[in-house]
Every structure is written in structure tokens, then in C-alpha cells.
Design an enzyme around this catalytic site. Structure first.
Site, PDB file in Angstrom:
ATOM      1  N   CYS A   2       3.320  28.328  60.039  1.00  0.00           N
ATOM      2  CA  CYS A   2       3.792  28.039  58.689  1.00  0.00           C
ATOM      3  C   CYS A   2       4.064  29.386  58.038  1.00  0.00           C
ATOM      4  O   CYS A   2       3.138  30.136  57.752  1.00  0.00           O
ATOM      5  CB  CYS A   2       2.743  27.264  57.891  1.00  0.00           C
ATOM      6  SG  CYS A   2       3.194  27.050  56.138  1.00  0.00           S
ATOM      7  N   GLU A 113      10.459  24.774  58.141  1.00  0.00           N
ATOM      8  CA  GLU A 113      10.430  25.158  59.553  1.00  0.00           C
ATOM      9  C   GLU A 113      11.871  25.269  60.039  1.00  0.00           C
ATOM     10  O   GLU A 113      12.777  24.662  59.460  1.00  0.00           O
ATOM     11  CB  GLU A 113       9.669  24.136  60.403  1.00  0.00           C
ATOM     12  CG  GLU A 113       8.154  24.153  60.228  1.00  0.00           C
ATOM     13  CD  GLU A 113       7.476  25.446  60.698  1.00  0.00           C
ATOM     14  OE1 GLU A 113       8.197  26.362  61.173  1.00  0.00           O
ATOM     15  OE2 GLU A 113       6.252  25.531  60.576  1.00  0.00           O
TER      16      GLU A 113
END
Length: 248
Positions: A2, A113
Site C-alpha cells: 500500500c 493500486e
């Protein structure tokens, strides 16, 4: 991993949402950030026992994203400590002490992402992943205090407070985009996760349960998010991927 997320809720909204008892950074209010990147200042929810108090108090505190372990010689290591893998968080020297007693929640609206575009080695399509109901994400995190040996004892910058996001294997619905995702803590587990008296790492590990399949949704967004210089709500607006057929 992340490496970027969005956090646009105002401080007073987070104080209410997380039932915070103490604003531990009363002189700091962060602006809405749709492109939170490593080393930026972020909000974190934690519980600590104040001096001369008998119980832990839930706090909202501003800290820097990128954990600096207590044994670090300088804070530059923090840029490489933005994530802690669930599988090894209780064992890694950089994280195991914090996992035992300094756990926190990192509020987010969603995270980003990047998915490789088939047939093009260098191009990736960014996706914004967020709760289907647009509720707040409480990402599992750890925090640490680092003492700067170069500063005087009375220097207000003597202590640096930093944090990291715990990541886990991505669920099937999102795994086609990236194989990792932030670990979320459900509301009913917040109090136990934040409890500084819970030092049994096996018990703490049992609180880390992946989000229910289907709770999070994803859609492609502009490649403007690729640059940390870009910010604003347009970064989370849905976009048609340049070659949609090649993405799925």
C-alpha cells in the site's frame, strides 16, 4: 503493498467517527489529501495511558507515514518502512515491539493500486479501491517514537512519531489488480486492537481478519495519481482505462 491512499475527511469527522476522547495534535489540522504518499503527515487513531491516568485514552494524532524503529540511526529508514507484512509483522525487528503494544488505526477513504497493462511492460493502470458504502476504512497500523540524538532535550522536534500500514494477501475480487492490500480492522475490533495492555502478539494476530469479499470495490482512475505533485478529488473520479479489453 500500500503506497498511496486518499484521506479527505475533516478532523472533526474523524474525532466523531472513531469516538476519540483526546485530540493529541490540537494545533495541527491536515488538509484533505487525495494522494497520500510515504513521508507525508497523516492522521492516526491510537490509545495511550496519559501520565497520572488510570486507563488508556483514545487519541487522534498526526504522525509521519514511514515507521522509524527506535534503534534507527537516522529517520531516513522510514521511507522503506511504509508497510509491514501480516505474515512477518510479529517477528521483524523493525515492527515486533510496536506490534506488541503500539497498534493504531489509519483512517482512509480508499487506496490506490496499479495493475500492469497486458503487452506493455512499462505502463500500469491505477485503480482506486474503496468501501462500496463509501464508509471510512480503518487500516491496521503500527506507530513508533524515535528520539533524535542530534536535538536538545527541550527541542519540540526531539521526538518523531511515525507509522506503518499492515498489509495482507489481497482477496480474490481484488487480487487480479495487486496481490497485496491493506489490512482492515472492523469497528467491533477497534477497542481491542488499540488496547495498549494487550501485549500477547498471538492474540493481537487473531484480530487481523481479512475484509469480507465484495465489501471493497475498484475502478480505474487517471494516471495523474502517479505523481505525488498532483492532488484533488479528480484523482478518485472513475476513468475509462485506455485499453479496457487488455486489463481483464
Amino acid at each position: 503493498m500500500c503506497g498511496r491512499y486518499a484521506s479527505a475527511r475533516k478532523k472533526h469527522e474523524l474525532l466523531e467517527e472513531f469516538e476519540v476522547e483526546q485530540d493529541a495534535s490540537p494545533d495541527e489540522e491536515l488538509q484533505p489529501d487525495y494522494n497520500v504518499a510515504p513521508t507525508k503527515q497523516v492522521y492516526a487513531v491510537l490509545s495511550r495511558v496519559p501520565k497520572e491516568a488510570e486507563r488508556a485514552v483514545r487519541q487522534l494524532r498526526v504522525m509521519r507515514w514511514g515507521l522509524v524503529p527506535v534503534w534507527a540511526k537516522d529517520p531516513s529508514i522510514g521511507s522503506r518502512m511504509i508497510n509491514a507484512r501480516l505474515e512477518t509483522v510479529a517477528e521483524k525487528p523493525a515492527f515486533k515491539r510496536a506490534f506488541a503494544s503500539r497498534r493504531c488505526l489509519l483512517p482512509a477513504d480508499g487506496y490506490f493500486e496499479w495493475m500492469p497493462v497486458e503487452g506493455e511492460k512499462k505502463r500500469k493502470q491505477p485503480f482506486y479501491i474503496h468501501p462500496e458504502d463509501d464508509g471510512v476504512l480503518a487500516m491496521a497500523g503500527l506507530y513508533e517514537f524515535w528520539k533524535d540524538p542530534t536535538r536538545a532535550e527541550d527541542d519540540p522536534l526531539k521526538w518523531l512519531v511515525t507509522c506503518t500500514v499492515i498489509t495482507t494477501q489481497a482477496e480474490d475480487d481484488l487480487g487480479h489488480i495487486h496481490d497485496r492490500m491493506p489490512m482492515m480492522i472492523e469497528r467491533e475490533r477497534w477497542a481491542e486492537w488499540l488496547d495498549p495492555t494487550l501485549t500477547d502478539t498471538e492474540q493481537a494476530s487473531r484480530l487481523l481478519v481479512p475484509a469480507d469479499s465484495g465489501r471493497l470495490v475498484a475502478y480505474p482512475v487517471s494516471t495523474d495519481v502517479n505523481s505525488v505533485r498532483n492532488n484533488g478529488p479528480h484523482l478518485i473520479e472513475p476513468q475509462e482505462p485506455e485499453e479496457e479489453g487488455a486489463l481483464f
